[in-house]
Scaffold this active site. Structure first.
Site, PDB file in Angstrom:
ATOM      1  N   HIS A  15       0.856  -1.189   0.000  1.00 24.49           N
ATOM      2  CA  HIS A  15       0.000   0.000   0.000  1.00 24.49           C
ATOM      3  C   HIS A  15       0.892   1.239   0.000  1.00 24.49           C
ATOM      4  O   HIS A  15       1.691   1.430   0.921  1.00 24.49           O
ATOM      5  CB  HIS A  15      -0.888   0.021   1.247  1.00 24.49           C
ATOM      6  CG  HIS A  15      -1.832  -1.138   1.327  1.00 24.49           C
ATOM      7  ND1 HIS A  15      -3.126  -1.083   0.874  1.00 24.49           N
ATOM      8  CD2 HIS A  15      -1.660  -2.396   1.813  1.00 24.49           C
ATOM      9  CE1 HIS A  15      -3.716  -2.250   1.076  1.00 24.49           C
ATOM     10  NE2 HIS A  15      -2.843  -3.062   1.640  1.00 24.49           N
ATOM     11  N   LEU A  16       0.757   2.068  -1.017  1.00 18.71           N
ATOM     12  CA  LEU A  16       1.540   3.304  -1.101  1.00 18.71           C
ATOM     13  C   LEU A  16       0.734   4.538  -0.712  1.00 18.71           C
ATOM     14  O   LEU A  16       1.302   5.610  -0.533  1.00 18.71           O
ATOM     15  CB  LEU A  16       2.096   3.484  -2.519  1.00 18.71           C
ATOM     16  CG  LEU A  16       3.047   2.393  -3.020  1.00 18.71           C
ATOM     17  CD1 LEU A  16       3.585   2.760  -4.397  1.00 18.71           C
ATOM     18  CD2 LEU A  16       4.191   2.157  -2.040  1.00 18.71           C
ATOM     19  N   ARG A  17      -0.589   4.383  -0.582  1.00 19.58           N
ATOM     20  CA  ARG A  17      -1.474   5.525  -0.310  1.00 19.58           C
ATOM     21  C   ARG A  17      -1.372   6.533  -1.469  1.00 19.58           C
ATOM     22  O   ARG A  17      -1.037   6.186  -2.583  1.00 19.58           O
ATOM     23  CB  ARG A  17      -1.181   6.149   1.056  1.00 19.58           C
ATOM     24  CG  ARG A  17      -1.089   5.162   2.215  1.00 19.58           C
ATOM     25  CD  ARG A  17      -2.307   4.313   2.393  1.00 19.58           C
ATOM     26  NE  ARG A  17      -2.277   3.551   3.652  1.00 19.58           N
ATOM     27  CZ  ARG A  17      -2.953   2.448   3.868  1.00 19.58           C
ATOM     28  NH1 ARG A  17      -3.713   1.933   2.908  1.00 19.58           N
ATOM     29  NH2 ARG A  17      -2.888   1.835   5.039  1.00 19.58           N
ATOM     30  N   LYS A  98      -8.479  -6.839  -7.599  1.00 15.86           N
ATOM     31  CA  LYS A  98      -8.481  -7.173  -6.176  1.00 15.86           C
ATOM     32  C   LYS A  98      -9.900  -7.366  -5.661  1.00 15.86           C
ATOM     33  O   LYS A  98     -10.762  -6.514  -5.845  1.00 15.86           O
ATOM     34  CB  LYS A  98      -7.794  -6.049  -5.383  1.00 15.86           C
ATOM     35  CG  LYS A  98      -7.759  -6.236  -3.865  1.00 15.86           C
ATOM     36  CD  LYS A  98      -6.879  -7.404  -3.455  1.00 15.86           C
ATOM     37  CE  LYS A  98      -6.875  -7.592  -1.940  1.00 15.86           C
ATOM     38  NZ  LYS A  98      -5.860  -6.758  -1.275  1.00 15.86           N
ATOM     39  N   ASP A 246       2.344  -6.434   2.421  1.00 12.79           N
ATOM     40  CA  ASP A 246       1.144  -5.742   2.908  1.00 12.79           C
ATOM     41  C   ASP A 246       1.554  -4.566   3.792  1.00 12.79           C
ATOM     42  O   ASP A 246       0.886  -4.252   4.779  1.00 12.79           O
ATOM     43  CB  ASP A 246       0.211  -6.687   3.664  1.00 12.79           C
ATOM     44  CG  ASP A 246      -1.157  -6.067   3.934  1.00 12.79           C
ATOM     45  OD1 ASP A 246      -1.528  -5.095   3.245  1.00 12.79           O
ATOM     46  OD2 ASP A 246      -1.854  -6.541   4.858  1.00 12.79           O
ATOM     47  N   ALA A 262      -6.099  -0.285  10.995  1.00 10.35           N
ATOM     48  CA  ALA A 262      -5.405  -1.554  10.781  1.00 10.35           C
ATOM     49  C   ALA A 262      -4.317  -1.389   9.732  1.00 10.35           C
ATOM     50  O   ALA A 262      -4.552  -0.845   8.657  1.00 10.35           O
ATOM     51  CB  ALA A 262      -6.398  -2.623  10.342  1.00 10.35           C
TER      52      ALA A 262
END
Length: 342
Positions: A15-17, A98, A246, A262
């Site tokens: 996840h890179l945002r 996804k 992750d 989370a």
């Protein structure tokens, strides 16, 4: 052994945002990863080819190190069409779609409410040769959070595998012995990623002696018997299992709160964390396959051709790291690491 040279690894789940934090997350993921599968759960989510390509451009604009390549993913919704799947595949930059069960994790509210809604999309993926990436948890309120992966395997994933036998799928961030068994026994089109934090920690680390919010992630850490099964799978040499961090950053204040988010941040030291696990399991000789071979082989992509070297050298993880205008607390903050990429 004091040094290890391995083929450059890839991260098959990160996840890179977005926005002003991208410069920091791209810096960390591109430090020694050759490629990464980029999660699409932004706000709003990356639900089509156009938004995936736009997100890719924003990542590249940050000037990643080396020859890093972001591999894009679209977010399945109840309305994802077969046409969109074929368009995404034809773009040459979207490698997977996804499946987030609605409400299963961060920014998953737009996810799939029933597999029945996405059958045309799954059929199109099977035809096009596009990977299905799966957050494998049910979301029914009467199912205990520690059982949600196991129930998903039985009630959701098994029927998908049966109905779409030629669909290549990755059960992401597996956390249970049940998932290890499922993937091991499934056909060659089913693989799994395993995170560093699920290999290193179990729920005691998160809950004993005080709640440690930076260990809180989804799927949640399980008991040690499941942790042991994950370590055995990762270090077994089985090509179905491969690296996916992750790594999921949140600003410090959003983790250390009465209702914390989370996600655990590991991109700052991913391969070093895995190296510790593999060394402890007396399996450093299996690290390269898990980190650098099994993932591209499963995706039918070429392996990287250059290498990185790790040295047995202690260094301290910062207490916090820059995260846009905020700070993120990385896993092992303030602690000594045993391996260092040189």
């Amino acid at each position: 052994m004091t040094t290890i040279t391995i083929t450059r690894p890839d991260d098959w789940h990160v996840h890179l945002r977005d926005g002003d934090v991208l410069k920091d997350t791209v810096r960390d993921i591109s430090r020694y990863m050759g490629r990464a599968i980029i999660m699409p759960n932004l706000i709003p989510p990356v639900i089509d080819t156009e938004s995936a390509l736009s997100y890719r451009e924003r990542i590249i604009a940050q000037g990643p190190q080396g020859n890093f390549s972001p591999l894009m993913v679209i977010y399945l919704t109840d309305n994802t069409s077969a046409e969109e799947i074929h368009k995404a595949k034809a773009s040459g930059h979207v490698y997977a779609a996804k499946l987030y069960p609605a409400g299963a994790t961060t920014n998953s509210d737009s996810g799939v409410t029933s597999i029945d809604h996405i059958r045309p999309a799954l059929q199109a993926m099977q035809e096009a040769g596009m990977q299905l990436l799966i957050h494998g948890e049910v979301t029914a309120h009467d199912i205990d959070i520690f059982d949600r992966e196991k129930v998903f395997l039985e009630t959701v994933l098994a029927p998908i595998v049966e109905q779409f036998p030629n669909l290549r799928m990755v059960l992401e961030h597996i956390t249970t012995a049940d998932a290890v068994e499922f993937v091991t026994n499934a056909g060659p089109n089913v693989g799994a990623t395993i995170t560093a934090h699920h290999l290193m920690f179990n729920r005691n680390h998160m809950l004993v002696g005080g709640i440690r919010p930076h260990f809180y992630c989804l799927p949640i850490l399980k008991r040690n018997i499941h942790q042991d099964a994950l370590v055995k799978a990762a270090t077994s040499g089985n090509p179905k299992f491969f690296l996916g961090t992750d790594s999921a950053p949140h600003a410090q204040g959003r983790k250390e709160s009465a209702c914390g988010c989370a996600g655990s941040y590991t991109a700052h030291a991913a391969i070093e964390l895995y190296a510790e696990v593999f060394e402890a399991a007396d399996a450093l000789d299996k690290l390269e396959a898990f980190s650098s071979f099994n993932g591209p082989d499963f995706y039918n992509l070429p392996r990287n051709t250059d290498t990185i070297t790790l040295k047995k050298e202690s260094w301290n993880v910062p207490e916090t790291m820059a995260f846009g205008g905020d700070e993120v607390v990385p896993i092992r903050a303030g602690e000594a690491m045993l391996w260092k990429v040189i």
